[in-house]
Motif scaffolding. Sequence first.
Motif, PDB file in Angstrom:
ATOM      1  N   GLY A  10       3.875  -2.799   1.651  1.00  0.00           N
ATOM      2  CA  GLY A  10       4.302  -2.271   2.935  1.00  0.00           C
ATOM      3  C   GLY A  10       3.359  -1.236   3.500  1.00  0.00           C
ATOM      4  O   GLY A  10       3.038  -0.254   2.837  1.00  0.00           O
ATOM      5  N   ASP A  11       2.942  -1.469   4.727  1.00  0.00           N
ATOM      6  CA  ASP A  11       2.112  -0.482   5.420  1.00  0.00           C
ATOM      7  C   ASP A  11       2.843   0.848   5.553  1.00  0.00           C
ATOM      8  O   ASP A  11       2.227   1.911   5.509  1.00  0.00           O
ATOM      9  N   GLU A  12       4.177   0.782   5.694  1.00  0.00           N
ATOM     10  CA  GLU A  12       4.962   2.008   5.858  1.00  0.00           C
ATOM     11  C   GLU A  12       4.917   2.895   4.611  1.00  0.00           C
ATOM     12  O   GLU A  12       5.029   4.110   4.705  1.00  0.00           O
ATOM     13  N   ILE A  13       4.730   2.306   3.451  1.00  0.00           N
ATOM     14  CA  ILE A  13       4.566   3.083   2.220  1.00  0.00           C
ATOM     15  C   ILE A  13       3.187   3.732   2.226  1.00  0.00           C
ATOM     16  O   ILE A  13       3.029   4.919   1.928  1.00  0.00           O
ATOM     17  N   LEU A  14       2.184   2.959   2.581  1.00  0.00           N
ATOM     18  CA  LEU A  14       0.807   3.453   2.557  1.00  0.00           C
ATOM     19  C   LEU A  14       0.539   4.522   3.610  1.00  0.00           C
ATOM     20  O   LEU A  14      -0.270   5.420   3.375  1.00  0.00           O
ATOM     21  N   ASP A  15       1.220   4.453   4.757  1.00  0.00           N
ATOM     22  CA  ASP A  15       0.970   5.478   5.775  1.00  0.00           C
ATOM     23  C   ASP A  15       1.893   6.690   5.634  1.00  0.00           C
ATOM     24  O   ASP A  15       1.797   7.650   6.385  1.00  0.00           O
TER      25      ASP A  15
END
Length: 65
Positions: A10-15
């Motif tokens: 998930g991009d939301e985890i990385l950002d």
Amino acid sequence: MKRVALVIIGDEILDGSVQDTNSGFLTRRVAALGSQVIRIIVLPDEPAIVAQELSSAAAAADYVI
């Protein structure tokens, strides 16, 4: 002892907009079941990267979650 790889996608985890709480929970559960988490991988929402990393995780671990 079985070896387990956790794959978090998930991009939301990385950002940083969403906190990963699953890794800690799953690591404790895996240990309670007598296995060992050998890697935790956090990946972006990119199918090619996910496919490559899943293949690598599957080669290194007995189970991939």
